[in-house]
Each structure stands twice: as C-alpha cells, then as structure tokens.
Design a protein around this motif. Sequence first.
Motif, PDB file in Angstrom:
ATOM      1  N   ALA A  79      -4.275  38.942  61.772  1.00  0.00           N
ATOM      2  CA  ALA A  79      -3.422  37.861  61.263  1.00  0.00           C
ATOM      3  C   ALA A  79      -4.107  37.137  60.102  1.00  0.00           C
ATOM      4  CB  ALA A  79      -3.077  36.886  62.380  1.00  0.00           C
ATOM      5  N   TYR A  80      -4.149  37.790  58.948  1.00  0.00           N
ATOM      6  CA  TYR A  80      -4.690  37.201  57.722  1.00  0.00           C
ATOM      7  C   TYR A  80      -3.934  37.840  56.561  1.00  0.00           C
ATOM      8  CZ  TYR A  80      -7.409  41.401  56.515  1.00  0.00           C
ATOM      9  OH  TYR A  80      -7.776  42.667  56.161  1.00  0.00           O
ATOM     10  N   GLU A  81      -4.355  37.572  55.322  1.00  0.00           N
ATOM     11  CA  GLU A  81      -3.583  38.053  54.170  1.00  0.00           C
ATOM     12  C   GLU A  81      -3.464  39.568  54.144  1.00  0.00           C
ATOM     13  OE1 GLU A  81      -1.227  38.047  50.847  1.00  0.00           O
ATOM     14  OE2 GLU A  81      -1.711  36.438  52.266  1.00  0.00           O
ATOM     15  N   GLY A  82      -4.482  40.271  54.664  1.00  0.00           N
ATOM     16  CA  GLY A  82      -4.394  41.720  54.701  1.00  0.00           C
ATOM     17  C   GLY A  82      -3.204  42.221  55.509  1.00  0.00           C
ATOM     18  N   PHE A  83      -2.782  41.456  56.495  1.00  0.00           N
ATOM     19  CA  PHE A  83      -1.608  41.826  57.290  1.00  0.00           C
ATOM     20  C   PHE A  83      -0.363  41.843  56.411  1.00  0.00           C
ATOM     21  CE2 PHE A  83       2.131  40.580  59.769  1.00  0.00           C
ATOM     22  CZ  PHE A  83       2.109  41.504  60.809  1.00  0.00           C
ATOM     23  N   THR A  84      -0.178  40.800  55.611  1.00  0.00           N
ATOM     24  CA  THR A  84       0.992  40.742  54.727  1.00  0.00           C
ATOM     25  C   THR A  84       1.003  41.928  53.775  1.00  0.00           C
ATOM     26  OG1 THR A  84       0.973  38.322  54.844  1.00  0.00           O
ATOM     27  CG2 THR A  84       2.236  39.327  53.062  1.00  0.00           C
ATOM     28  N   VAL A  85      -0.158  42.236  53.182  1.00  0.00           N
ATOM     29  CA  VAL A  85      -0.242  43.361  52.250  1.00  0.00           C
ATOM     30  C   VAL A  85       0.101  44.671  52.950  1.00  0.00           C
ATOM     31  CG1 VAL A  85      -1.801  44.703  50.790  1.00  0.00           C
ATOM     32  CG2 VAL A  85      -1.921  42.204  50.765  1.00  0.00           C
TER      33      VAL A  85
END
Length: 476
Positions: free
Chosen positions: A226-232
Amino acid sequence: MPDPTQPSPGGRRWRPSRRTVLKTGAAAGWFLGGAVAVGGGYLLGNRRSDRSMEDLDGRPLRILSGRDDTANGQRGLLVDQWNLRFPDHPAEMVELPGVADLQYGAIHAALQAGDPAVDVVNLDLPWIADFAKAGRLLELERPTEGGYLGRPLSAGEVDGKLRALPFNTDVGMLYYRLGAATDYATGTLSAEDAARIADWEDLRRVAEGMVVAGGFEGGIAMQLDAYEGFTVSVWEYLLANRVEAKSDGSIDFGDPSPAVAQLEWLSRELHEPVGEGTMILQESLRFAEDASLEAFRTGRTAFLRHWPRAFQDLRSCDREFDVGVVPMPGRVLGGQSLAVSAASERPDAAVRLIEFLTGPMAQQRLFEPGGFASTREEPYYDAIAQTHLLDPAVEAPCDDGGSPRVEAAQLFRALTGRDPEDRLDPGPEPGTRPAVERYTRFSRVFQEVVHGELEADSTPDLSRLQDLLDEAVAGR
C-alpha cells in the motif's frame, strides 16, 4: 569508448570487425552527429544563452530533491560540476526523506509558503500538474535544440505550458530468466519468445504454464504493497488488459465499468490457485521494490515487474541465471523532473541550473555510471553502438564497471515505443498516471480502497471507488 586494445574492467575485450563497424555505423554516426549538433549549443551540458544570472548575495541556489539513488552519487557530482563551472552561482541539493509522501509534504510546504530560499524542486511526474495548477511553478521556454525523449518532456507540460524539464525517467520493465530456448520446466525464456509478450494475456499464458510445469509459487512478483508502487502496478495491469485511459491518464471506475471488472480479475489472479501457486505471487500485496526483486532472484516466481535499475542488480557476479528484460505490458512512465519555484528570487540562475542538470553531458553521466534511464536519446544509441562492438566469443562481465548497458535497446523501446534499430514495428508509448489536481490524495484513496479489497480473499467491493476518487481530486 574504452581502448579497443585493452580489456574492460570485466575482462571483456573490444574487437570491432569490419562487418560490425559497418553494421553499427548508422547508429554510431547518428550519435556522433547528434552530439556535434547538440554540443554546438551547449557548454558542459548548459545551453549557451545571453540570459544573465542574478547575484546570489552569498546564498546558494537550493534544490529540494528526494534521496540520490544513483550509483556513487552522480546527482551530487553534477551539482559539484556546476559549482566548479559557475563558482559565483553555487548550488546545493537538499535531500528529503525517502518516502514519497514525506517528500511531497516538504515540497508542498515550501512552495505553498512561497519560501524564497527554495529555487528548484525535483518532482515526481504526477506532482507537476498539482503544483502548476496552483501557480507554484515558473513557466519555462521550450527547448529548441531537441534531443529529449518525447514522453518524459511532455510530462512536464500542463495546459499547454512547459513547467518542468525531465531529470531522470523510469518505466515499467518485465524481467525473466534468459535461455537459448524456452523451457517451462526451468522457467527460462528465449529472447525471441519474450519479445512476443505484448499484453497481459500473453504474459498470463506463459507465466501460468511455468507455474504448473516449473513449480513456481507465482507467475510474477510485483510491487503491490500500500504505497505509490501499488498505484503504478495496478495502472499497468489495467492498461495491459486494454482498459482505455482518458487523455489525462485517468481511468473510469464507475460501477460497472471495464476497469472494475479487471480489478475483480486482479483479485482472482492473486488468490485463485494455478498449479501449486498463483498467477501473481500473493505476497506481492506486501512487496515494495526490494522484496519483489528478491522473490524473483531466489526462484519463487517466473517473472518480475520492476524498474530499469533492477537490471544491474540481477546481473551481479553471484547470479544463478542470465536475466533478460523487455518492456512491461501496459508499462507506465515514471521519473522525476526539475521545476523552478515561482517564488524564487533568482529565476534566471535557477533556469540555467536545470538546463545544465538535464543537458546532454548530465544525462550521459546519470545513464552510464549513474544507472538511471536517460531523458535524452543520445546515451541509448551510444550504448547500443558499444554493445555491437563487443566480441560475442568473450563472456560478458557480470558487473557494470565500464561495460555498456546491454539492455539499452529494450529500455529505449519501453520509453518510446520505437525500436532503435528499426527491426520491429512501432509499439505504443508508455502510459501515465492521472495528471489531476491533488494527485497524492487521489493515489492514497486509490490505495486504501483497492488494496484493502484485494487483501480480502473475496470479490472486491468497488461500488464507491469512483465517487471517493472524485472527492479526493476535489479536495473533499
């Protein structure tokens, strides 16, 4: 280029044959010609200009930036070079915490307060629109000399105005175990078969076959914590499954919609058994960059989704397999761009500084010893030409000390959709994350809702996702 008569640090000797030189003449000639043309307008990577620089009154130009992840601190060395070239206009780079949310918070606070001590900010691409629409960034003149990759440069445009120049770029890449022939039982894939993976359906077919035949725990390791890498990673999954994005990179999550249907499939691929494993390694829901790379390296998955910098890590001297890399299906553009604060009291000097840091010399340094993906074309053609001069009878060095970046052609394809040697038909350019106001809040809401639903071993409830995202963008 290394001396052809001497071994490289890895023991590999440069032995160009007449055929090899002729074969690479076009690429090398393009690079040298481009370097001359660009070099005519640059001095140490800084565009010659009649623009004068303000007196700094003893205060150095200040750059707010995230942690320098380049090999041996190449960003810092570039600032040192600027200081040697312009001793009356020194600059300093202030490194912010490594967590993206903390970086955003520090930059947001400085720009919102109109802090005159902050001249340049190094921005994650989705932040550019946020700060530009709030009037926090200076408008820049458009480069006239060319040389930038199109997608990273256009990422700095907001409402038709250029607000940032690309410092380093990034893009999703797909890693696999390279073999002379494809063997599902060992999880090896030939370069020719890897090049045929164009979308998620292609990847699923091969990955699931390897899980069944080779006993892998998962077909692919991804960054789904659950951090920006998830969105990407989720954005890439949707684009790879042919979900259409709008012109600003956003996606419709109205229920029902193709995007919501694909997110339900994503949940299945995390939880439904395939052989003794799953299509996407379940633990990916707790993986950031390092953990996902380790899962692939230790043989738990057949594939890995990661950024370009993983290539050198996977080619280390103690590797147990040869690594191959191709563009990730649905790949999303990453990277950072330099912008000038609208509150800077030295805007001319600040503009000259970011021109220097994004110029040809700087980009060559960030690409070669720094290990980053260049925002300009020249370093890729240079690396490709050098690779052609290598003697194929000599084993490639296992480290990156002085050896060409042999993945340069695949990286160029991923960033542009073009084959640098024109052997393949053009493909799509990389996708982008949404260029929306309050992107950080948008991404956080997306992570909270979707990650929470995917962790539950059930059909995700995404009926309110679009409403919650709209509220985030509106600041409610």
